[in-house]
Motif scaffolding. Structure first.
Motif, short mmCIF file in Angstrom:
data_model
loop_
_atom_site.label_atom_id
_atom_site.label_comp_id
_atom_site.label_asym_id
_atom_site.label_seq_id
_atom_site.Cartn_x
_atom_site.Cartn_y
_atom_site.Cartn_z
N SER A 68 42.44 36.83 72.31
CA SER A 68 42.75 36.03 71.50
C SER A 68 42.02 36.65 69.82
N ALA A 69 42.28 35.82 68.98
CA ALA A 69 41.90 36.32 67.56
C ALA A 69 42.19 37.81 67.20
N ASN A 70 43.44 38.25 67.75
CA ASN A 70 43.69 39.53 67.39
C ASN A 70 42.72 40.58 68.00
N GLY A 71 41.99 40.27 68.68
CA GLY A 71 41.01 41.22 69.44
C GLY A 71 39.63 41.21 68.55
N VAL A 72 39.63 40.50 67.38
CA VAL A 72 38.30 40.56 66.85
C VAL A 72 37.29 39.62 67.14
N VAL A 73 35.88 40.19 67.41
CA VAL A 73 34.72 39.62 67.99
C VAL A 73 33.70 39.81 66.79
N ARG A 74 33.25 38.86 66.12
CA ARG A 74 32.26 39.10 65.29
C ARG A 74 30.96 38.50 65.95
N VAL A 398 57.63 58.13 46.70
CA VAL A 398 57.74 57.57 47.97
C VAL A 398 56.48 56.28 48.18
N LEU A 399 56.90 55.45 48.97
CA LEU A 399 55.67 54.52 49.54
C LEU A 399 55.79 54.65 51.20
N VAL A 400 54.78 54.89 51.25
CA VAL A 400 54.38 55.30 52.89
C VAL A 400 53.64 54.16 53.62
N TYR A 401 54.43 53.65 54.56
CA TYR A 401 53.78 52.54 55.31
C TYR A 401 53.25 53.26 56.92
N ASP A 402 51.96 52.77 57.12
CA ASP A 402 51.44 53.36 58.34
C ASP A 402 52.26 53.18 59.45
N ALA A 403 52.69 53.90 60.17
CA ALA A 403 53.59 53.88 61.50
C ALA A 403 53.17 53.11 62.62
N ALA A 404 51.88 53.35 63.05
CA ALA A 404 51.33 52.61 64.25
C ALA A 404 51.14 51.41 64.10
N VAL A 405 50.44 50.86 62.64
CA VAL A 405 50.40 49.59 62.33
C VAL A 405 51.65 48.69 62.48
N SER A 406 52.75 49.32 61.57
CA SER A 406 54.13 48.72 61.67
C SER A 406 54.67 48.77 63.00
N ALA A 407 54.47 49.47 63.74
CA ALA A 407 55.11 49.43 65.11
C ALA A 407 54.46 48.21 66.05
N ALA A 408 53.29 48.27 65.83
CA ALA A 408 52.63 46.94 66.68
C ALA A 408 52.75 45.63 65.93
N LEU A 409 52.96 45.59 64.71
CA LEU A 409 53.25 44.42 64.25
C LEU A 409 54.82 43.83 64.32
N ARG A 410 55.65 44.95 64.49
CA ARG A 410 57.04 44.75 65.12
C ARG A 410 57.18 44.13 66.31
N THR A 411 56.34 44.72 67.17
CA THR A 411 56.35 44.24 68.56
C THR A 411 55.82 42.76 68.60
N ALA A 412 54.82 42.56 67.96
CA ALA A 412 54.14 41.00 67.83
C ALA A 412 55.40 40.28 67.41
N ALA A 413 55.92 40.50 66.17
CA ALA A 413 57.00 39.86 65.76
C ALA A 413 58.18 39.40 66.76
N ARG A 414 58.40 40.45 67.60
CA ARG A 414 59.46 40.18 68.70
C ARG A 414 58.84 39.30 69.99
N THR A 415 57.55 39.14 70.04
CA THR A 415 57.04 38.91 71.11
C THR A 415 57.10 36.99 71.20
N LEU A 425 49.04 42.35 68.64
CA LEU A 425 48.26 41.91 67.33
C LEU A 425 46.94 42.72 67.52
N ALA A 426 46.25 42.78 68.64
CA ALA A 426 45.21 43.51 68.75
C ALA A 426 45.41 45.04 68.38
N ALA A 427 46.11 45.51 68.93
CA ALA A 427 46.74 47.11 68.70
C ALA A 427 46.72 47.20 67.02
N ALA A 428 47.53 46.33 66.70
CA ALA A 428 47.76 46.34 64.87
C ALA A 428 46.40 46.41 64.45
#
Length: 715
Positions: A68-74, A398-415, A425-428
């Motif tokens: 939960s909380a995208n894996g963030v633990v304060r 060029v505008l360069v977007y982070d591939a790893a973050v974007s791929a994880a966000l894409r997976t989250a949007a499809r879930t 979301l935790a991976a992103a």
């Protein structure tokens, strides 16, 4: 080729749906309910770091670990994770105990993070922090449990900032099944300006514009387009808008569905910066690799406009009707396509733009255009390294977007399942934690990359995750300052299937050009052809290759039918038994517009003289009979007439036809002579018969007179 455009308007305004973000948060709260308290810490023998499906007859068993909380633990906070077992086998899975463990040492870098998440590098020394007992999971069934670890647990209470490996596992008869994720302890000492790009699209389409029915579905309370605006509302995301969407709504005029016009008003009212994708989100790289010097644009959408739809303005605010003579003013192409953006930006599909594509897009005539590319398309980011948002490749920005973050966000949007969405979301969030640390103050860019099956709640959760990520200061892309850094764009091999499809579509469009000149307005034919071409090259088809192949074949068949829509019907043989006549030729027009053509007639033998060119105006959806005057010269024989249609510009239209003609030019003189002889004979016969009758009558009269005289004498 679609030639008929029928539209229906939905007038009733649907009820307002609940906000997808609220639905997403509610799902997260439900998933976070604690079922079992934390267990005691113990060592866990390292297993495979990635989910290890249990192989059994008929399928596999898999496990998903979703923090939960995208894996963030304060500091002082607890950790709640959902563990989901999918039994894809044909055999039930008995009661199972699932343990959750965390590593004592943070992962050192992004490479280690990627290796841990994909299971290529196991981590030793994991300590158990909780467990959950699952009842039997039936064949083909799914079951989810929650493990809650309080913030006072020694394994959580004292942890230095970093990204820690997290794993869940259970034993089965076939071995250990494991799922990996991460726990992020933020440092809150870094604040990196980060931009976000979100595409606003409707997926793959085969028609030039969306229908009223499609728009009603997409812009309804639970429609995909509604969910996309819900997700970005309140965020500074840069919107990449498919211009076919506003064009489809505006082209319907006052018959557009109420929900669609409300959606468009809402889009236009959003303060977010935006840019226009290619029409239909067409594949830019495929077009360039197919030989186009610049990406294609729509040429005209007039074929989709009906004057009656623009007589009274919108249904809500009617405008005075124009005079009958002037007619309504139809919207221009630019106004139909407008999305409100000003920057020239191209966004090729991730991984398709090599150095050649970026260079070609960098300078469009006198304009300087910016290309969005993934970090893995550069030598600086190919190994997983962090690349600043703004860069240059030669002279091309060029505008360069982070591939790893974007791929994880894409997976989250499809879930769609909130119990599973925490994993991507935790991976992103973990990737962003490394990226912000490595950026050294340079701005970053991420994207919720294109996906055909994004969910409203998933997209909203992905957008929210970027803004909530530690070390991220989410800002508009225009505020990503700094001097652009030079980057080296790697070569990308063209996709042969998509390039071949683009080449075929371009060839079909070229074949339609001559036929279009038979129309008063050729764009009635070429405009929809270009719109459909771009839609069929849409990136939304990438995840549906089977459907795409079917759509391409249907378009090919339709185009072939359109190419023969105006033609000469097969003529029948003709016997010409005279010196002159008018031969009938039928011209078929299956287009929904009247056409103007010239019938060109050429005889194979000079014994037959014909009218070489005959102008024909054929009504829409009809067959028109054309009379061609011919004149036979001296002599008999067989002559073939070559029949061909030409457009007003001289372009050949339809196939060539042949009409066999049997010429009997001497029969007319012989017939007249024979008829004259017959008539003369009949007249002579009549005269002779009349004379003979008169002579006979006179003799009869004389005999009667002599007899009367003899009788008188005898008396």
């Amino acid at each position: 080729m679609t030639l008929f455009f029928r539209r229906t308007a939905a007038r009733a305004r649907p009820p307002v749906a609940s906000h997808p973000r609220a639905r997403a948060r509610l799902g997260a709260v439900i998933a976070a309910v604690a079922l079992i308290a934390a267990g005691s810490a113990a060592s866990l023998a390292p297993a495979s770091a990635a989910p290890s499906p249990t192989p059994t007859t008929g399928g596999t068993t898999s496990l998903t670990l979703s923090p939960s909380a995208n894996g963030v633990v304060r500091a002082g906070q607890g950790l709640t994770v959902a563990v989901t077992v999918d039994n894809g086998t044909g055999t039930g899975l008995g009661a199972t105990r699932i343990t959750v463990a965390v590593g004592a040492t943070p992962l050192p870098d992004r490479a280690a993070l990627a290796a841990w998440l994909d299971g290529t590098t196991p981590v030793a020394g994991l300590a158990t922090i909780g467990a959950a007992d699952l009842d039997q999971v039936g064949a083909g069934a799914t079951r989810t449990a929650t493990v809650a670890v309080p913030g006072t647990d020694p394994q959580l209470a004292v942890r230095a900032p970093g990204v820690y490996p997290l794993a869940a596992s259970f034993g089965s008869g076939a071995g250990t099944v494991t799922s990996t994720s991460v726990l992020v302890v933020p440092s809150d000492t870094v604040s990196t300006p980060t931009g976000l790009v979100v595409p606003i699209t409707a997926g793959g389409q085969s028609t030039g514009l969306l229908s009223a029915a499609q728009l009603t579905d997409l812009t309804g309370p639970t429609g995909d387009l509604t969910g996309q605006l819900d997700a970005v509302a309140g965020s500074p995301a840069l919107l990449a808008v498919d211009p076919a969407l506003p064009a489809s709504i505006r082209a319907l005029g006052n018959t557009a569905p109420t929900s669609a016009t409300a959606w468009l008003d809402r889009l236009e009212a959003l303060p977010n910066a935006r840019f226009a994708l290619q029409f239909g989100d067409a594949d830019v790289s495929a077009q360039l690799h197919a030989g186009q010097p610049v990406p294609l644009q729509p040429t005209s959408l007039n074929a989709y406009l009906r004057p009656l739809d623009f007589l009274g303005g919108s249904a809500a605010t009617p405008s005075p009707s124009p005079s009958a003579t002037a007619g309504p003013t139809l919207p221009a192409l630019d106004s139909l396509l407008a999305v409100g953006g000003t920057a020239d930006v191209f966004w090729p599909a991730t991984g398709t733009a090599g150095a050649d594509v970026v260079t070609a897009l960098g300078t469009q005539g006198t304009r300087s255009a910016t290309t969005l590319i993934a970090s893995t398309s550069t030598s600086e980011g190919a190994g997983g390294g962090t690349v600043a948002a703004r860069g240059t490749s030669g002279d091309a920005p060029v505008l360069v977007y982070d591939a790893a973050v974007s791929a994880a966000l894409r997976t989250a949007a499809r879930t769609s399942d909130p119990a599973r969405r925490g994993a991507p979301l935790a991976a992103a969030t973990a990737s962003l934690a490394f990226a912000t640390a490595e950026a050294n103050g340079r701005p970053l860019l991420v994207a919720v990359d294109r996906a055909a099956d994004r969910t409203a709640a998933g997209l909203a959760a992905a957008v929210d995750a970027v803004g909530a990520a530690p070390g991220v200061s989410l800002v508009p892309v225009a505020q990503l300052g700094g001097t652009p850094a030079a980057v080296t764009v790697l070569d990308a091999a063209p996709d042969p299937v998509r390039v071949a499809a683009a080449s075929a579509l371009l060839a079909e469009e070229e074949q339609l050009a001559p036929l279009s000149t038979v129309l008063t307005d050729p764009t009635q034919l070429t405009g929809p052809a270009r719109a459909e071409l771009l839609q069929l090259l849409g990136n939304g088809w990438r995840e549906k290759p089977g459907d795409w192949s079917t759509a391409l074949e249907a378009h090919r068949t339709s185009t072939a039918g359109t190419l023969t829509a105006v033609s000469i019907l097969d003529p029948t043989p003709v016997n010409l038994a005279g010196s002159g006549a008018s031969l009938g030729v039928w011209v078929r027009n299956d287009l929904p517009y009247p056409v103007s053509v010239t019938l060109v007639t050429s005889p194979s033998d000079p014994r037959l003289t014909v009218q070489r060119r005959t102008t024909v105006t054929a009504a829409a959806n009809s067959n028109t009979r054309v009379k061609v005057p011919v004149e036979a010269r001296v002599g008999n024989g067989e002559v073939t007439l070559r029949l061909q249609l030409e457009s007003p510009t001289g372009a050949t239209v339809g196939p060539v036809r042949s009409m066999p003609v049997s010429v009997r030019a001497e029969w007319e003189g012989l017939g007249i002579a024979l008829l004259s002889t017959l008539v003369g004979a009949l007249v002579l016969f009549g005269l002779i018969r009349t004379v003979l009758r008169r002579r006979k009558s006179r003799r009869a009269d004389a005999s009667t007179a002599d007899a009367s005289e003899e009788t008188v004498r005898s008396e």
